[in-house]
Design a protein around this motif. Structure first.
Motif, mmCIF file in Angstrom:
data_model
loop_
_atom_site.group_PDB
_atom_site.id
_atom_site.type_symbol
_atom_site.label_atom_id
_atom_site.label_comp_id
_atom_site.label_asym_id
_atom_site.label_seq_id
_atom_site.Cartn_x
_atom_site.Cartn_y
_atom_site.Cartn_z
ATOM 1 N N ALA A 24 0.827 -1.200 0.000
ATOM 2 C CA ALA A 24 0.000 0.000 0.000
ATOM 3 C C ALA A 24 0.863 1.250 0.000
ATOM 4 O O ALA A 24 0.537 2.247 -0.635
ATOM 5 C CB ALA A 24 -0.924 0.006 1.213
ATOM 6 N N LEU A 25 1.999 1.197 0.700
ATOM 7 C CA LEU A 25 2.888 2.344 0.756
ATOM 8 C C LEU A 25 3.797 2.431 -0.454
ATOM 9 O O LEU A 25 4.002 3.498 -1.013
ATOM 10 C CB LEU A 25 3.758 2.265 2.031
ATOM 11 N N GLY A 26 4.372 1.307 -0.863
ATOM 12 C CA GLY A 26 5.408 1.332 -1.892
ATOM 13 C C GLY A 26 4.995 1.941 -3.197
ATOM 14 O O GLY A 26 5.674 2.779 -3.719
ATOM 15 N N LEU A 27 3.878 1.551 -3.747
ATOM 16 C CA LEU A 27 3.417 2.174 -4.993
ATOM 17 C C LEU A 27 1.927 2.181 -5.017
ATOM 18 O O LEU A 27 1.302 2.533 -5.991
ATOM 19 C CB LEU A 27 3.931 1.399 -6.204
ATOM 20 N N PHE A 28 1.390 1.762 -4.002
ATOM 21 C CA PHE A 28 -0.046 1.638 -3.916
ATOM 22 C C PHE A 28 -0.562 0.544 -4.831
ATOM 23 O O PHE A 28 -1.616 0.670 -5.440
ATOM 24 C CB PHE A 28 -0.712 2.966 -4.252
ATOM 25 N N TYR A 202 18.025 3.532 -15.472
ATOM 26 C CA TYR A 202 17.029 2.784 -16.245
ATOM 27 C C TYR A 202 15.686 3.515 -16.296
ATOM 28 O O TYR A 202 15.054 3.605 -17.356
ATOM 29 C CB TYR A 202 16.834 1.400 -15.629
ATOM 30 N N THR A 203 15.252 4.048 -15.168
ATOM 31 C CA THR A 203 13.907 4.626 -15.108
ATOM 32 C C THR A 203 13.832 6.072 -15.595
ATOM 33 O O THR A 203 12.748 6.567 -15.884
ATOM 34 C CB THR A 203 13.348 4.561 -13.674
ATOM 35 N N ARG A 219 8.970 1.988 -18.384
ATOM 36 C CA ARG A 219 10.048 1.413 -17.569
ATOM 37 C C ARG A 219 9.808 1.678 -16.085
ATOM 38 O O ARG A 219 10.106 0.827 -15.237
ATOM 39 C CB ARG A 219 11.401 1.976 -18.021
ATOM 40 N N GLN A 220 9.290 2.849 -15.769
ATOM 41 C CA GLN A 220 9.013 3.151 -14.368
ATOM 42 C C GLN A 220 7.952 2.213 -13.809
ATOM 43 O O GLN A 220 8.080 1.704 -12.686
ATOM 44 C CB GLN A 220 8.582 4.616 -14.236
ATOM 45 N N ARG A 221 6.901 1.955 -14.583
ATOM 46 C CA ARG A 221 5.858 1.044 -14.120
ATOM 47 C C ARG A 221 6.417 -0.372 -13.975
ATOM 48 O O ARG A 221 6.081 -1.080 -13.024
ATOM 49 C CB ARG A 221 4.669 1.059 -15.085
ATOM 50 N N GLN A 222 7.266 -0.769 -14.912
ATOM 51 C CA GLN A 222 7.906 -2.085 -14.837
ATOM 52 C C GLN A 222 8.663 -2.261 -13.526
ATOM 53 O O GLN A 222 8.491 -3.258 -12.814
ATOM 54 C CB GLN A 222 8.927 -2.231 -15.971
ATOM 55 N N ASN A 272 -5.380 -5.977 -8.739
ATOM 56 C CA ASN A 272 -5.612 -6.228 -10.163
ATOM 57 C C ASN A 272 -5.581 -4.887 -10.891
ATOM 58 O O ASN A 272 -6.503 -4.084 -10.768
ATOM 59 C CB ASN A 272 -6.966 -6.909 -10.377
ATOM 60 N N ILE A 273 -4.499 -4.631 -11.627
ATOM 61 C CA ILE A 273 -4.247 -3.296 -12.157
ATOM 62 C C ILE A 273 -4.423 -3.230 -13.664
ATOM 63 O O ILE A 273 -3.841 -4.030 -14.403
ATOM 64 C CB ILE A 273 -2.836 -2.829 -11.786
ATOM 65 N N ASP A 274 -5.245 -2.288 -14.109
ATOM 66 C CA ASP A 274 -5.368 -1.958 -15.527
ATOM 67 C C ASP A 274 -4.590 -0.667 -15.763
ATOM 68 O O ASP A 274 -4.841 0.341 -15.084
ATOM 69 C CB ASP A 274 -6.832 -1.743 -15.926
ATOM 70 N N GLN A 275 -3.653 -0.696 -16.704
ATOM 71 C CA GLN A 275 -2.833 0.479 -16.969
ATOM 72 C C GLN A 275 -3.416 1.296 -18.116
ATOM 73 O O GLN A 275 -3.822 0.750 -19.142
ATOM 74 C CB GLN A 275 -1.402 0.063 -17.285
#
Length: 312
Positions: A24-28, A202-203, A219-222, A272-275
């Motif tokens: 929840a904290l790291g990237l939600f 990389y990011t 790349r950031q999302r990866q 469950n994430i939809d980008q």
């Protein structure tokens, strides 16, 4: 034997609850429940340190009911403060908006050079300038106006913090779809290992990528997704404390510890994430390069977010 089984179940429960807090904290990206015992209080202390309320325009009537799983939105900001020793306010290098429901999360990436109007700052502006002008409050108000939705919460992490978080979690592997060199670090096409030494190289790269900022956002999302997945699999308590320390030092949010517990309890499907990618066209205006998003593209994203948040 029953006592031993009880202790084992208690230990497993403790691990599951901790993982939810971390995600929840790291990237939600939200993964597994909130810890008990001493580690619970360590996590609460870390969350309390990160808490920072921010005043912004209230586009909702009343607050979101997290107890009953009401959809809500979160602004995710990655600022360039702390990068390469930088200490000034800087700009928001990464801008995402998450629409969170009990069943899924829609994660919208917004190009940092998007042409917008910023209240109190007339003329053409890039969307990442809102943070530079007025901090998180300016970013929240600008995004609310641009996307025509209420933004209920925010999470901000600086780029130095991304290095610290990577060091605490350890190396991760991602599938790189473009061979490139950045900051004297070469990344071949295919599977590459990302750690605290090369994570910014990389990011942050975009100039060698024909997709520009869109490639960088990918790349950031990866990397963030890989970090979250690895964090959820860590069993060492020593690792947990290192991660908590990294979070405390580099992250700010207006989500309280109780908010996070409610999210963990009532939004089990949010992992469950939809980008979604907001897309525009590069244009030079008065000698400045902007990403200009066509109205039909913006309207489509606004409609999708409103439907997810049950605003229409």
């Amino acid at each position: 034997m029953p006592d031993e089984q009880h202790k084992y179940k208690h230990h497993k429960k403790k691990k599951r609850w901790w993982k939810w807090v971390l995600i929840a904290l790291g990237l939600f990206l939200l993964v597994d429940a909130v810890i008990v015992g001493k580690l619970y209080f360590d996590a609460k202390k870390a969350v309390d340190v990160t808490y920072k309320a921010v005043k912004h325009d209230d586009k909702r009537t009343g607050s979101v009911d997290l107890d009953n799983g009401q959809p809500f939105s979160v602004l995710l900001l990655g600022s360039d403060t702390g990068e390469y020793g930088r200490t000034e306010q800087g700009r928001s290098d990464t801008i995402m908006v998450a629409a969170v429901t009990p069943k899924k999360t829609e994660l919208l990436s917004i190009p940092r050079d998007t042409l917008v109007t910023i209240a109190g700052h007339p003329g053409n502006n890039k969307i990442n300038a809102a943070y530079s002008y007025d901090g998180v409050s300016g970013a929240l108000n600008t995004l609310q106006s641009y996307l025509d939705i209420p933004i209920d919460h925010y999470i901000e992490i600086n780029m130095k913090g991304l290095e610290q978080l990577s060091e605490a979690i350890g190396p991760v592997k991602v599938d790189n779809d473009l061979e490139f060199t950045n900051l004297d670090v070469h990344f071949p096409k295919g599977e590459v290992t990302i750690d605290s030494d090369n994570i910014l190289a990389y990011t942050r790269m975009r100039y060698e990528d024909p997709r520009g900022d869109y490639g960088r956002q990918l790349r950031q999302r990866q990397v963030l997704t890989a970090l979250v997945e690895k964090a959820a699999s860590i069993d060492s308590l020593a690792k947990y404390h290192s991660i908590l320390n990294a979070i405390s030092a580099s992250m700010k949010t207006d989500l309280t510890f109780d908010d996070i517990k409610d999210i963990v309890t009532n939004y089990s499907g949010a992992k469950n994430i939809d980008q979604i990618q907001l897309k525009g066209n590069g244009q030079m205006i008065d000698g400045v390069s902007y990403e200009v998003v066509p109205k039909e593209n913006l309207d489509k994203v606004q409609t999708q977010l409103k439907q997810t948040l049950k605003l229409k």
